[in-house]
Write an enzyme that holds these catalytic residues in place. Structure first.
Site, PDB file in Angstrom:
ATOM      1  N   CYS A 116       0.943  -1.038  -0.029  1.00  0.00           N
ATOM      2  CA  CYS A 116       0.050  -0.072  -0.118  1.00  0.00           C
ATOM      3  C   CYS A 116       0.964   1.442   0.053  1.00  0.00           C
ATOM      4  O   CYS A 116       0.417   2.173  -0.508  1.00  0.00           O
ATOM      5  CB  CYS A 116      -0.997  -0.050   1.109  1.00  0.00           C
ATOM      6  SG  CYS A 116      -0.168  -0.761   2.597  1.00  0.00           S
ATOM      7  N   HIS A 140      -2.748   6.333   4.802  1.00  0.00           N
ATOM      8  CA  HIS A 140      -1.318   6.317   4.837  1.00  0.00           C
ATOM      9  C   HIS A 140      -0.932   7.954   4.255  1.00  0.00           C
ATOM     10  O   HIS A 140      -1.292   8.038   3.300  1.00  0.00           O
ATOM     11  CB  HIS A 140      -0.715   5.277   4.105  1.00  0.00           C
ATOM     12  CG  HIS A 140      -0.445   3.875   4.609  1.00  0.00           C
ATOM     13  ND1 HIS A 140      -1.230   3.361   5.630  1.00  0.00           N
ATOM     14  CD2 HIS A 140      -0.184   2.803   4.074  1.00  0.00           C
ATOM     15  CE1 HIS A 140      -0.930   2.210   5.992  1.00  0.00           C
ATOM     16  NE2 HIS A 140      -0.598   1.814   4.954  1.00  0.00           N
TER      17      HIS A 140
HETATM   18  N1  NAP Z   1      -4.293  -3.713   4.885  1.00  0.00           N
HETATM   19  C1  NAP Z   1      -3.830  -3.087   3.927  1.00  0.00           C
HETATM   20  O1  NAP Z   1      -3.789  -1.859   4.012  1.00  0.00           O
HETATM   21  C2  NAP Z   1      -3.271  -3.877   2.827  1.00  0.00           C
HETATM   22  C3  NAP Z   1      -2.678  -3.265   1.793  1.00  0.00           C
HETATM   23  C4  NAP Z   1      -2.133  -3.912   0.557  1.00  0.00           C
HETATM   24  C5  NAP Z   1      -2.024  -5.155   0.608  1.00  0.00           C
HETATM   25  N2  NAP Z   1      -2.561  -5.953   1.995  1.00  0.00           N
HETATM   26  C6  NAP Z   1      -2.556  -7.415   1.768  1.00  0.00           C
HETATM   27  O2  NAP Z   1      -3.770  -7.890   1.907  1.00  0.00           O
HETATM   28  C7  NAP Z   1      -3.743  -9.254   2.748  1.00  0.00           C
HETATM   29  C8  NAP Z   1      -4.941  -9.074   3.607  1.00  0.00           C
HETATM   30  O3  NAP Z   1      -4.639  -8.085   4.566  1.00  0.00           O
HETATM   31  P1  NAP Z   1      -5.822  -7.408   5.633  1.00  0.00           P
HETATM   32  O4  NAP Z   1      -5.064  -6.186   6.150  1.00  0.00           O
HETATM   33  O5  NAP Z   1      -7.136  -7.164   5.017  1.00  0.00           O
HETATM   34  O6  NAP Z   1      -5.620  -8.671   6.800  1.00  0.00           O
HETATM   35  P2  NAP Z   1      -6.814  -9.018   8.143  1.00  0.00           P
HETATM   36  O7  NAP Z   1      -7.598  -7.709   8.244  1.00  0.00           O
HETATM   37  O8  NAP Z   1      -5.861  -9.422   9.275  1.00  0.00           O
HETATM   38  O9  NAP Z   1      -7.501 -10.185   7.264  1.00  0.00           O
HETATM   39  C9  NAP Z   1      -7.011 -11.216   6.773  1.00  0.00           C
HETATM   40  C10 NAP Z   1      -8.118 -12.088   6.236  1.00  0.00           C
HETATM   41  O10 NAP Z   1      -7.456 -13.365   5.801  1.00  0.00           O
HETATM   42  C11 NAP Z   1      -8.131 -14.305   6.187  1.00  0.00           C
HETATM   43  N3  NAP Z   1      -7.576 -15.671   6.522  1.00  0.00           N
HETATM   44  C12 NAP Z   1      -6.455 -15.942   7.455  1.00  0.00           C
HETATM   45  N4  NAP Z   1      -5.942 -17.172   7.461  1.00  0.00           N
HETATM   46  C13 NAP Z   1      -6.576 -17.892   6.361  1.00  0.00           C
HETATM   47  C14 NAP Z   1      -6.447 -18.872   5.854  1.00  0.00           C
HETATM   48  N5  NAP Z   1      -5.822 -19.950   6.121  1.00  0.00           N
HETATM   49  N6  NAP Z   1      -7.442 -19.097   4.863  1.00  0.00           N
HETATM   50  C15 NAP Z   1      -8.000 -18.449   4.319  1.00  0.00           C
HETATM   51  N7  NAP Z   1      -8.205 -16.911   4.792  1.00  0.00           N
HETATM   52  C16 NAP Z   1      -7.538 -16.608   5.861  1.00  0.00           C
HETATM   53  C17 NAP Z   1      -9.019 -13.905   7.421  1.00  0.00           C
HETATM   54  O11 NAP Z   1     -10.100 -14.754   8.015  1.00  0.00           O
HETATM   55  P3  NAP Z   1     -10.756 -14.929   9.334  1.00  0.00           P
HETATM   56  O12 NAP Z   1     -11.463 -13.646   9.651  1.00  0.00           O
HETATM   57  O13 NAP Z   1     -11.418 -15.872   9.217  1.00  0.00           O
HETATM   58  O14 NAP Z   1      -9.550 -14.959  10.349  1.00  0.00           O
HETATM   59  C18 NAP Z   1      -9.481 -12.511   7.413  1.00  0.00           C
HETATM   60  O15 NAP Z   1     -10.372 -12.488   6.243  1.00  0.00           O
HETATM   61  C19 NAP Z   1      -2.450  -9.148   3.288  1.00  0.00           C
HETATM   62  O16 NAP Z   1      -1.855 -10.215   2.557  1.00  0.00           O
HETATM   63  C20 NAP Z   1      -1.841  -7.881   3.207  1.00  0.00           C
HETATM   64  O17 NAP Z   1      -0.392  -7.841   3.071  1.00  0.00           O
HETATM   65  C21 NAP Z   1      -3.068  -5.266   2.875  1.00  0.00           C
END
Ligand code: NAP
Length: 339
Positions: free
Chosen positions: A129, A242
């Site tokens: 991001c 950010h």
């Molecule tokens: N946040 C940002 O600004 C941002 C920006 C760019 C990229 N990203 C990337 O996007 C991804 C998600 O980030 P986030 O911020 O949304 O994280 P988050 O809020 O922690 O959400 C994680 C998600 O992944 C699911 N999950 C965890 N373990 C899993 C498994 N074994 N199989 C299937 N689903 C699973 C979780 O499900 P449960 O609810 O069931 O636990 C939840 O839906 C990451 O790879 C991150 O690096 C994030």
């Protein structure tokens, strides 16, 4: 396919939830939408428009019955599930860091390198991001006068870590103001009323993984492997959005007026820059918006050909879900899905 069948893996997460909204807001043409997450969420119902969609396990069968998978869980999950999806004919747009630097995987910000989509073999990645908003504001300038060097300091919100860190900031803030000791789980230290110059792990060079990603990903997206970039990435107690202080040096003169004109003509960038009216971008302004906001555009008086800027964007939208969905739109337009 005319209208693809779509699955979101990580649908309950910070990015996944926003992706569900954006698919509806953009009226993304889909035949169907399926939602997956971890075993903790199986069976949970998610409201999508008029419908309630149950969370399922991300199995080979689900991927075999879908054409596009947005995978937004973690790098570890992507490493297992993305190849499984591709084997089953489903094109993956991956939000994690797992494949970004793989030479076979396009790393795409459509406004900048849409044509890189063409070389995909099933997986396409979105950048980190903090990288996306920086390249969105550097590229239109770099196209005019090539960049020599970039120094960037970030002020990154807790939603960049995910849903858990957003709750932790709220809980810590409530507890501390009530005189209760805060619970610290997401970061090495308390994040409420604090600032942490530490995002992801440190390597032997003294930089963190996040700082190295900003350098390597920018070089890949802008096709300039030689570009010199030094980043310091900092976590701040902001929920969404950010901010970045960018000092850019060019190979020739770049006046603030030229920069303003180049940026205001670039799709997806909005200028908020009127110091006489205290107008500058802020996270509270960017939250819920797709634009990358640029302000405080001024000559950097410390070097020849230097420009300083302040850049703010919603990390969950252009920094993640919006960019991923734009890539899907480009794939559809070009008929470039695996099936
Ligand atoms: N946040 C940002 O600004 C941002 C920006 C760019 C990229 N990203 C990337 O996007 C991804 C998600 O980030 P986030 O911020 O949304 O994280 P988050 O809020 O922690 O959400 C994680 C998600 O992944 C699911 N999950 C965890 N373990 C899993 C498994 N074994 N199989 C299937 N689903 C699973 C979780 O499900 P449960 O609810 O069931 O636990 C939840 O839906 C990451 O790879 C991150 O690096 C994030």
């Amino acid at each position: 396919v005319v209208n693809p069948r779509v699955v979101i893996v990580g649908a309950t997460g910070a990015v996944g939830q926003v992706a569900i909204d954006i698919l509806q807001q953009r009226a993304f043409p889909m035949e169907s939408l399926r939602l997956c997450a971890s075993h903790r969420s199986y069976g949970k119902l998610i409201q999508v428009g008029e419908k309630e969609i149950p969370i399922e396990a991300p199995t080979a069968e689900v991927f075999a019955e879908c054409d596009i998978a947005f995978i937004s869980a973690s790098a570890e999950v992507s490493r297992t599930l993305a190849p499984l999806a591709v084997t089953n004919g489903c094109t993956v747009i991956d939000d994690s860091s797992a494949f970004r630097m793989d030479p076979q995987v396009p790393l795409v910000v459509p406004e900048i390198n849409e044509n890189d989509i063409e070389f995909h073999t099933g997986i396409l990645s979105i950048p980190n991001c903090s990288t996306t908003q920086m390249v969105m504001s550097l590229y239109p300038l770099h196209r005019h006068i090539p960049l020599e060097r970039v120094v960037v300091d970030t002020y990154q919100s807790v939603s960049g870590t995910g849903r858990g860190a957003q709750s932790e900031l709220m809980e810590q803030s409530k507890n501390i103001t009530a005189g209760i000791d805060p619970v610290i789980e997401q970061y090495p230290y308390q994040i409420a009323f604090n600032v942490l110059p530490h995002i992801e792990s440190f390597d032997e060079s003294g930089y963190t993984r996040e700082e190295i990603k900003m350098r390597e990903e920018t070089q890949k997206i802008m096709h300039c492997p030689e570009l010199k970039i030094s980043a310091t990435c900092v976590r701040v107690p902001v929920s969404v959005g950010h901010s970045e202080s960018v000092h850019a040096e060019f190979k020739g003169p770049m006046s603030p007026e030229t920069a303003r004109s180049l940026l205001s003509n670039f799709p997806g960038v909005a200028i908020v820059d009127d110091p006489t009216k205290n107008a500058y971008p802020m996270p509270l302004m960017a939250h819920g918006r797709d634009e990358v906001f640029v302000g405080r555009i001024r000559q950097d008086v410390s070097v020849p050909n230097g420009l300083a800027m302040w850049i703010v964007s919603d990390n969950l939208r252009k920094g993640a879900a919006t960019n991923a969905i734009q890539i899907a739109e480009c794939l559809l337009e070009r008929g470039a899905l695996l099936r």
